[in-house]
Design an enzyme around this catalytic site. Structure first.
Site, PDB file in Angstrom:
ATOM      1  N   HIS A  51      -3.517 130.895 -11.706  1.00 18.53           N
ATOM      2  CA  HIS A  51      -3.036 132.178 -12.212  1.00 18.53           C
ATOM      3  C   HIS A  51      -4.186 132.990 -12.802  1.00 18.53           C
ATOM      4  O   HIS A  51      -5.034 132.456 -13.526  1.00 18.53           O
ATOM      5  CB  HIS A  51      -1.978 131.953 -13.293  1.00 18.53           C
ATOM      6  CG  HIS A  51      -1.506 133.204 -13.987  1.00 18.53           C
ATOM      7  ND1 HIS A  51      -0.868 134.217 -13.327  1.00 18.53           N
ATOM      8  CD2 HIS A  51      -1.613 133.603 -15.286  1.00 18.53           C
ATOM      9  CE1 HIS A  51      -0.576 135.187 -14.180  1.00 18.53           C
ATOM     10  NE2 HIS A  51      -1.031 134.841 -15.373  1.00 18.53           N
ATOM     11  N   SER A  52      -4.236 134.283 -12.497  1.00 19.84           N
ATOM     12  CA  SER A  52      -5.147 135.235 -13.133  1.00 19.84           C
ATOM     13  C   SER A  52      -6.599 134.769 -13.049  1.00 19.84           C
ATOM     14  O   SER A  52      -7.136 134.552 -11.970  1.00 19.84           O
ATOM     15  CB  SER A  52      -4.688 135.480 -14.577  1.00 19.84           C
ATOM     16  OG  SER A  52      -5.361 136.561 -15.155  1.00 19.84           O
TER      17      SER A  52
END
Length: 427
Positions: A297-298
């Protein structure tokens, strides 16, 4: 009647005082007349500490959820134990700094709570980093499922984004304001275990040990000279006076001075990128699993790409598929090779924040892996809203590899790349 007033004016980090009187004018109005003669007597009667001090409570916060009077209900939502209300950030009006510190204190308790869930409900164990840490050396840790290193078939590696989140969390804000399912990695861990994956949970933001700085000893100064001073010395004195005034202002603007700390980096894990590379080298690359799956994620996506830049051949041989959620990676700025770019295009997918329905294909400005909508415009929610789609994506990738292995002898034209690409596009 004469009204004596005292006004404090803050300009350029200095405090200027205006003292005067409202005197009646011929037209019946009152006019402010400054009177410097009032200054000494009036200032001597004013307690500036009481006048300027903010009514800010001390930063002494509860150490447990019970002391905070909060608990998670049956739906995984954080609720006040007496009122049943969700968490309220503004517990004290007009005291944002105090409210923020209270929120951070609760966040630290949440971090320990999630660790406890990983250990008790997911049956995961800590692995200390570095693996050869000695004595009082600062350490970090990751979490491993019981079969993380021994599972011969599948291994799932979870990498969160940057910030205060620690192992097992996607977003602290979601845990506190929404629920545990959306804010933690626990649903992914449970689903992976049900489907026969071993699981490794990374901890890319635990990069240093924070310790209190030792107090500095004040150097002794010689007595000030009474005779004429050189210009340089007068300038230094003026600078010191200015510093005192700035400190005086800061004292009242920020009345509770926080403890000064220093950070001791954790060896070979002092950044998210270093941590991901270290875990790959010492755990993932040595695991028995034939098929490795990554979910990042991210900023975790950027860290994975950086790791692949340094372990390209290993990643291509071991990793079956990568699911990004609103990834921060950039293939151009990270100077990836053409081979890496081609591989990422074939075996990765990025669920990004978008108003479009879930799994809607989206155009990409630059060559990259396929982008699809996560079905939400909230960055921190992209992992949770893509939950089912990501596991379908992994299942398709595994089936494509297995089909390729079964057919490569009879049909050499069929390759893993072409078969998975077609299935991926259908998804």
């Amino acid at each position: 009647k004469i009204l004596i007033i005292y006004v404090l004016i803050f300009t350029d980090m200095k405090i200027n005082s205006v003292i005067g009187m409202f005197l009646p004018s011929p037209n019946g109005n009152y006019v402010l007349e400054q009177d410097e003669s009032l200054r000494p007597n009036l200032l001597s009667r004013i307690d500036l500490d009481e006048l300027m001090k903010k009514d800010e409570p001390p930063f002494n916060f509860p150490q447990t959820l019970e002391e905070f009077e909060y608990a998670f209900n049956e739906y995984g939502q954080l609720r006040h134990t007496k009122t049943g209300e969700p968490f309220v950030f503004n517990a004290r009006e007009d005291l944002h700094r105090w409210n923020q510190k209270r929120y951070e204190a609760l966040g630290e308790i949440i971090t320990e709570y999630v660790y406890e869930l990983l250990e008790k409900e997911c049956n995961m164990t800590k692995a200390i980093l570095p693996v050869d840490a000695e004595g009082d050396e600062p350490t970090s840790f990751i979490y491993l499922s019981p079969d993380a290193l021994s599972n011969p078939s599948k291994l799932l590696v979870l990498i969160q984004g940057s910030g205060v989140v620690r192992a097992g969390q996607w977003a602290r804000r979601l845990i506190i304001n929404q629920d545990l399912n959306s804010g933690t990695q626990i649903p992914f861990i449970r689903r992976a275990m049900e489907e026969g994956f071993g699981v490794v949970v990374l901890n890319p933001n635990l990069n240093y040990l924070e310790v209190e700085k030792a107090p500095k000893s004040s150097p002794s100064h010689p007595p000030a000279e009474v005779s004429d001073e050189p210009a340089e010395k007068r300038e230094r004195k003026d600078e010191q006076e200015g510093k005192k005034k700035r400190e005086f202002y800061e004292k009242y603007r920020n009345p509770q001075k926080e403890t000064e700390t220093e950070r001791i980096p954790i060896r070979e894990n002092s950044s998210s990128e270093d941590h991901v590379l270290y875990v790959w080298d010492h755990f993932v690359s040595r695991a028995a699993a034939k098929n490795v799956f990554i979910m990042a994620h991210s900023y975790g996506g950027l860290s994975f790409v950086e790791m692949m830049n340094q372990r390209e051949v290993q990643v291509k041989n071991r990793v079956c598929a990568v699911a990004f959620t609103d990834s921060a990676h950039n293939l151009w700025l990270q100077e990836t090779t053409k081979g890496t770019q081609d591989w990422i295009f074939q075996y990765c997918s990025n669920w990004v924040s978008s108003p479009e329905p879930l799994d809607t294909p989206l155009d990409s400005m630059l060559p990259d892996c396929p982008k699809v909508s996560a079905g939400t415009e909230r960055h921190e929610l992209t992992s949770w809203t893509s939950f089912d789609s990501i596991f379908r994506f992994f299942a398709e990738a595994l089936k494509a590899r297995e089909d390729e292995e079964a057919e490569e002898n009879s049909n050499p034209v069929t390759t893993r790349r072409s078969s998975f690409r077609n299935k991926h596009q259908d998804l």
